[in-house]
Every structure is written in C-alpha cells, then in structure tokens.
Design an enzyme around this catalytic site. Sequence first.
Site, PDB file in Angstrom:
ATOM      1  N   TYR A  67       9.630  -3.421  24.258  1.00  0.00           N
ATOM      2  CA  TYR A  67      10.224  -4.552  23.531  1.00  0.00           C
ATOM      3  C   TYR A  67      11.058  -5.438  24.451  1.00  0.00           C
ATOM      4  O   TYR A  67      11.116  -6.649  24.255  1.00  0.00           O
ATOM      5  CB  TYR A  67      11.031  -4.059  22.322  1.00  0.00           C
ATOM      6  CG  TYR A  67      10.124  -3.713  21.159  1.00  0.00           C
ATOM      7  CD1 TYR A  67       9.676  -4.706  20.297  1.00  0.00           C
ATOM      8  CD2 TYR A  67       9.677  -2.410  20.963  1.00  0.00           C
ATOM      9  CE1 TYR A  67       8.802  -4.407  19.255  1.00  0.00           C
ATOM     10  CE2 TYR A  67       8.812  -2.102  19.922  1.00  0.00           C
ATOM     11  CZ  TYR A  67       8.381  -3.105  19.067  1.00  0.00           C
ATOM     12  OH  TYR A  67       7.511  -2.805  18.047  1.00  0.00           O
ATOM     13  N   VAL A  98       8.262 -11.917  15.438  1.00  0.00           N
ATOM     14  CA  VAL A  98       9.583 -11.455  15.850  1.00  0.00           C
ATOM     15  C   VAL A  98      10.145 -12.332  16.971  1.00  0.00           C
ATOM     16  O   VAL A  98      11.213 -12.055  17.500  1.00  0.00           O
ATOM     17  CB  VAL A  98       9.535  -9.966  16.281  1.00  0.00           C
ATOM     18  CG1 VAL A  98       9.168  -9.078  15.093  1.00  0.00           C
ATOM     19  CG2 VAL A  98       8.552  -9.743  17.433  1.00  0.00           C
ATOM     20  N   HIS A 114       9.354  -9.387   9.489  1.00  0.00           N
ATOM     21  CA  HIS A 114       9.243  -8.208  10.361  1.00  0.00           C
ATOM     22  C   HIS A 114      10.357  -8.140  11.400  1.00  0.00           C
ATOM     23  O   HIS A 114      10.200  -7.482  12.427  1.00  0.00           O
ATOM     24  CB  HIS A 114       7.847  -8.179  11.028  1.00  0.00           C
ATOM     25  CG  HIS A 114       6.724  -7.961  10.052  1.00  0.00           C
ATOM     26  ND1 HIS A 114       5.409  -8.256  10.333  1.00  0.00           N
ATOM     27  CD2 HIS A 114       6.731  -7.452   8.779  1.00  0.00           C
ATOM     28  CE1 HIS A 114       4.648  -7.959   9.279  1.00  0.00           C
ATOM     29  NE2 HIS A 114       5.429  -7.477   8.327  1.00  0.00           N
ATOM     30  N   CYS A 125      23.569   4.404  13.046  1.00  0.00           N
ATOM     31  CA  CYS A 125      24.544   3.828  12.099  1.00  0.00           C
ATOM     32  C   CYS A 125      24.244   2.374  11.755  1.00  0.00           C
ATOM     33  O   CYS A 125      24.953   1.765  10.966  1.00  0.00           O
ATOM     34  CB  CYS A 125      25.971   3.968  12.632  1.00  0.00           C
ATOM     35  SG  CYS A 125      26.379   2.777  13.935  1.00  0.00           S
TER      36      CYS A 125
HETATM   37  C1  BJW Z   1      -4.895 -17.934  16.030  1.00  0.00           C
HETATM   38  C2  BJW Z   1      -4.833 -18.422  17.285  1.00  0.00           C
HETATM   39  C3  BJW Z   1      -4.405 -19.723  17.393  1.00  0.00           C
HETATM   40  C4  BJW Z   1      -5.499 -16.452  17.501  1.00  0.00           C
HETATM   41  N1  BJW Z   1      -4.075 -20.414  16.310  1.00  0.00           N
HETATM   42  N2  BJW Z   1      -4.571 -18.625  14.949  1.00  0.00           N
HETATM   43  C5  BJW Z   1      -1.612  -1.603   1.607  1.00  0.00           C
HETATM   44  C6  BJW Z   1      -2.897  -1.338   2.069  1.00  0.00           C
HETATM   45  C7  BJW Z   1      -3.092  -0.688   3.292  1.00  0.00           C
HETATM   46  C8  BJW Z   1      -2.005  -0.294   4.091  1.00  0.00           C
HETATM   47  C9  BJW Z   1      -0.732  -0.559   3.641  1.00  0.00           C
HETATM   48  C10 BJW Z   1      -0.559  -1.199   2.414  1.00  0.00           C
HETATM   49  N3  BJW Z   1       0.785  -1.339   2.223  1.00  0.00           N
HETATM   50  C11 BJW Z   1       1.420  -0.829   3.321  1.00  0.00           C
HETATM   51  C12 BJW Z   1       0.530  -0.322   4.200  1.00  0.00           C
HETATM   52  C13 BJW Z   1       0.831   0.330   5.505  1.00  0.00           C
HETATM   53  C14 BJW Z   1       1.113  -0.656   6.610  1.00  0.00           C
HETATM   54  C15 BJW Z   1      -0.117  -1.539   6.795  1.00  0.00           C
HETATM   55  O1  BJW Z   1      -0.173  -2.685   6.395  1.00  0.00           O
HETATM   56  N4  BJW Z   1      -1.111  -1.024   7.476  1.00  0.00           N
HETATM   57  C16 BJW Z   1      -2.342  -1.779   7.737  1.00  0.00           C
HETATM   58  C17 BJW Z   1      -2.486  -2.026   9.242  1.00  0.00           C
HETATM   59  C18 BJW Z   1      -3.513  -1.068   7.152  1.00  0.00           C
HETATM   60  N5  BJW Z   1       2.308  -1.466   6.324  1.00  0.00           N
HETATM   61  C19 BJW Z   1       3.530  -1.024   6.610  1.00  0.00           C
HETATM   62  O2  BJW Z   1       3.713   0.077   7.088  1.00  0.00           O
HETATM   63  C20 BJW Z   1       4.691  -1.940   6.269  1.00  0.00           C
HETATM   64  N6  BJW Z   1       5.684  -1.206   5.576  1.00  0.00           N
HETATM   65  C21 BJW Z   1       5.531  -0.790   4.329  1.00  0.00           C
HETATM   66  O3  BJW Z   1       4.593  -1.101   3.633  1.00  0.00           O
HETATM   67  O4  BJW Z   1       6.560  -0.004   3.890  1.00  0.00           O
HETATM   68  C22 BJW Z   1       6.491   0.595   2.599  1.00  0.00           C
HETATM   69  C23 BJW Z   1       7.836   1.218   2.333  1.00  0.00           C
HETATM   70  C24 BJW Z   1       8.555   0.858   1.216  1.00  0.00           C
HETATM   71  C25 BJW Z   1       9.807   1.438   0.992  1.00  0.00           C
HETATM   72  C26 BJW Z   1      10.326   2.368   1.882  1.00  0.00           C
HETATM   73  C27 BJW Z   1       9.618   2.720   3.015  1.00  0.00           C
HETATM   74  C28 BJW Z   1       8.366   2.139   3.255  1.00  0.00           C
HETATM   75  C29 BJW Z   1       5.389  -2.433   7.544  1.00  0.00           C
HETATM   76  C30 BJW Z   1       4.527  -3.315   8.354  1.00  0.00           C
HETATM   77  C31 BJW Z   1       5.281  -3.688   9.634  1.00  0.00           C
HETATM   78  C32 BJW Z   1       4.392  -4.438  10.609  1.00  0.00           C
HETATM   79  N7  BJW Z   1       5.027  -4.454  11.896  1.00  0.00           N
HETATM   80  C33 BJW Z   1       4.374  -5.141  12.986  1.00  0.00           C
HETATM   81  C34 BJW Z   1       5.163  -4.837  14.287  1.00  0.00           C
HETATM   82  C35 BJW Z   1       6.487  -5.610  14.300  1.00  0.00           C
HETATM   83  C36 BJW Z   1       7.252  -5.347  15.549  1.00  0.00           C
HETATM   84  C37 BJW Z   1       6.513  -5.826  16.765  1.00  0.00           C
HETATM   85  O5  BJW Z   1       6.330  -7.042  16.922  1.00  0.00           O
HETATM   86  O6  BJW Z   1       6.133  -4.983  17.588  1.00  0.00           O
HETATM   87  O7  BJW Z   1       4.321  -6.554  12.722  1.00  0.00           O
HETATM   88  S1  BJW Z   1       2.662  -4.721  13.183  1.00  0.00           S
HETATM   89  C38 BJW Z   1       2.138  -6.315  13.689  1.00  0.00           C
HETATM   90  O8  BJW Z   1       1.196  -6.842  12.704  1.00  0.00           O
HETATM   91  C39 BJW Z   1       3.380  -7.208  13.611  1.00  0.00           C
HETATM   92  C40 BJW Z   1       2.814  -8.455  12.980  1.00  0.00           C
HETATM   93  O9  BJW Z   1       3.855  -9.225  12.384  1.00  0.00           O
HETATM   94  C41 BJW Z   1       1.822  -7.903  11.998  1.00  0.00           C
HETATM   95  C42 BJW Z   1       0.802  -8.906  11.542  1.00  0.00           C
HETATM   96  O10 BJW Z   1      -0.017  -9.300  12.588  1.00  0.00           O
HETATM   97  P1  BJW Z   1      -0.516 -10.799  12.670  1.00  0.00           P
HETATM   98  O11 BJW Z   1       0.639 -11.700  12.812  1.00  0.00           O
HETATM   99  O12 BJW Z   1      -1.441 -11.070  11.551  1.00  0.00           O
HETATM  100  O13 BJW Z   1      -1.283 -10.810  14.085  1.00  0.00           O
HETATM  101  P2  BJW Z   1      -2.767 -10.320  14.466  1.00  0.00           P
HETATM  102  O14 BJW Z   1      -2.807 -10.109  15.920  1.00  0.00           O
HETATM  103  O15 BJW Z   1      -3.219  -9.229  13.589  1.00  0.00           O
HETATM  104  O16 BJW Z   1      -3.689 -11.577  14.107  1.00  0.00           O
HETATM  105  C43 BJW Z   1      -3.597 -12.779  14.847  1.00  0.00           C
HETATM  106  C44 BJW Z   1      -4.434 -13.808  14.142  1.00  0.00           C
HETATM  107  O17 BJW Z   1      -4.244 -15.052  14.799  1.00  0.00           O
HETATM  108  C45 BJW Z   1      -5.939 -13.513  14.197  1.00  0.00           C
HETATM  109  O18 BJW Z   1      -6.490 -13.712  12.900  1.00  0.00           O
HETATM  110  C46 BJW Z   1      -6.485 -14.565  15.164  1.00  0.00           C
HETATM  111  O19 BJW Z   1      -7.801 -15.015  14.831  1.00  0.00           O
HETATM  112  C47 BJW Z   1      -5.495 -15.664  14.988  1.00  0.00           C
HETATM  113  N8  BJW Z   1      -5.339 -16.553  16.130  1.00  0.00           N
HETATM  114  N9  BJW Z   1      -5.239 -17.380  18.178  1.00  0.00           N
HETATM  115  C48 BJW Z   1      -4.194 -19.790  15.093  1.00  0.00           C
HETATM  116  N10 BJW Z   1      -4.328 -20.293  18.633  1.00  0.00           N
HETATM  117 ZN    ZN Z   2      25.703   3.670  15.941  1.00  0.00          ZN
END
Ligand code: BJW
Ligand code: ZN
Length: 232
Positions: A67, A98, A114, A125
């Site tokens: 990170y 982020v 996120h 804490c």
């Molecule tokens: C362009 C381009 C250009 C290229 N112009 N476009 C329901 C169904 C299935 C699973 C789940 C569900 N509900 C929950 C889950 C589990 C899980 C999940 O979703 N898993 C799936 C992968 C299956 N979700 C979670 O765990 C979430 N938490 C949760 O649900 O908690 C429940 C709970 C409740 C109460 C108590 C306890 C728990 C949390 C999800 C957190 C995601 N975190 C991350 C990491 C953040 C930190 C870091 O940065 O390292 O967030 S993962 C990562 O993916 C990051 C992103 O924000 C997120 C989304 O990705 P994004 O932005 O869509 O990027 P890409 O790379 O996937 O796509 C890029 C796109 O851009 C592509 O389409 C390209 O084509 C396009 N592109 N160039 C425009 N120039």
């Molecule tokens: Zn502390």
Amino acid sequence: MKDLRAAADLIAGARRLVVLTGAGMSAESGVPTFRDALTGLWARFDAHELATPEAFERDPALVWGWYEWRRQLVERVEPNAGHEAVARLDCTLITQNVDDLHERAGSRDVVHLHGSLFEPRCSVCAAPAERPAGEPPACVRCGGPVRPGVVWFGEALPAAALEQAVEAAAACDVLITVGTSGLVHPAAEIPQVAARLGGTVIQVNPEPTPLDAVCALNLRGPAAVVLPQIIS
Ligand code: BJW
Ligand code: ZN
C-alpha cells in the site's frame, strides 16, 4: 456519435445526477486497475494475499509495503481530463477508488466506498495514524500495528458512505458509471438500484461488463476521452 449526443443531453437535463467511479477512471492517469489482464494490479500480485484482513495478520509488513508503494505511485500522478470533467458536474460523486484524484481535480464531498490510501489507522484501537513510520508503523496510542484505511474483502463498507450512495442512487434520474468492472459487491449494486427505481444509467467503459444489461447507453471508450465529450 448518436449515443454521445444522447448522453450529453441526458446529463445536461438531469435534476439529480450521480456518478459512480472505479479503477478505470484513474487508468489514464497511470494508476493500474485491479483486473485488467496485462497492467492490472492483480496480474502481478495475488489480491487475496494482499487485500484481506487475514493477509495483514499474516504479514503486516508485506501488505503495508504494497500500500505504501501504491500511495507513492498515486502521489506522483495527476488527475486526467475525465476527473476534470466530473469536477464540473453538480452531482453526488461516489467512488470505489482509494486514490485522491477526484479531490485533486476539484470535486468536493466525494463518497469513498472503499476508503483511502491516505487515512491509515490502528488495526487494534482504530485511532487515526498521522505520518506513520515503520513497516508497519506502531500506533502511538496502543502500540498496535497501523493498517491502511481501505476496505478489504470480507470487511463492511463504511456505513454512512454506503447509505449515502444507495440513497442517492435511489433518488437520481441519471447515474453515470465509469470504469468499474461491476464485479465487486455491494458497490456493483448501486447502478442496479438506480435502474430499478427509474433512473437512466449511462456506462463509460472500453469493455463490456455485467452492468451493460441495466444501462440505457454503453459508451465504449476510455474515461478521459469520453467524459469531456458528454460533459460541458
Ligand atoms: C476503463 C479504462 C479507462 C480500463 N476508462 N474504463 C455478492 C455476490 C458475490 C460476492 C459478494 C457479494 N457481496 C459481497 C461479496 C464478497 C465480496 C465481493 O464482492 N466479492 C466478489 C469479487 C465476488 N465483497 C466484499 O467482501 C465487500 N464486503 C462485504 O460485502 O462485506 C459484508 C459485511 C457486512 C457486514 C460486516 C462484515 C462484512 C468488500 C469489498 C471491498 C473491495 N475492496 C477492494 C480493495 C480496496 C483496497 C485496495 O485498493 O487495495 O476495492 S477490491 C478492488 O475491487 C477495489 C476496487 O475498488 C474494487 C472494484 O474494482 P473496480 O474499480 O471495478 O476495478 P477493476 O479493475 O475490477 O475494473 C476496472 C474497469 O475499468 C474494467 O471494467 C476496465 O474495462 C475498465 N477500464 N481502462 C474507463 N481508461
Ligand atoms: Zn491503537
């Protein structure tokens, strides 16, 4: 061309506008996306080794270092023409990113679903950690390991941010989804909420996504090229 015109008219006429952004928004600034095969962060690193609470427990120095590397990368790049176009809009801006590129382009009150690379906190804490040093740094209050202020898989999203996002999507007449793969939940449900409750969804993405089905217009191109053409 016809779709660009239609999108521009919808945006100009919107009374309640929402923009949801993902990693593709910052791609042309030089920030790697997560899932793009060649440049995506997870083509080179295993996300499940790094973006989970278990990974941090197992190897806090490795995760902290990853990170830190990403934070420094973001500090070296600039917002692109897409961020600048979005900053001209009167809208609720929701991001999964982020980085701070929306803020640096001039957007205010950005809803970060996120978390942020710039708000580390204690993993024990939860005290905010300013200018932490060490690998990982130790909390000045309790000595616990400081963690990045981002939302990992299996962790809950910040409740206030998620609530604000869902409410804005439910009440909007137009939602623009930009640069997100639509694979990560619950963020992926936000455009679906808008569409289900009568909003018109416009997608900006060079590739098809699972969100295509709920979008009235799919503008297949990079954010930094398409957004300036549909936002005046
Ligand atoms: C362009 C381009 C250009 C290229 N112009 N476009 C329901 C169904 C299935 C699973 C789940 C569900 N509900 C929950 C889950 C589990 C899980 C999940 O979703 N898993 C799936 C992968 C299956 N979700 C979670 O765990 C979430 N938490 C949760 O649900 O908690 C429940 C709970 C409740 C109460 C108590 C306890 C728990 C949390 C999800 C957190 C995601 N975190 C991350 C990491 C953040 C930190 C870091 O940065 O390292 O967030 S993962 C990562 O993916 C990051 C992103 O924000 C997120 C989304 O990705 P994004 O932005 O869509 O990027 P890409 O790379 O996937 O796509 C890029 C796109 O851009 C592509 O389409 C390209 O084509 C396009 N592109 N160039 C425009 N120039
Ligand atoms: Zn502390």
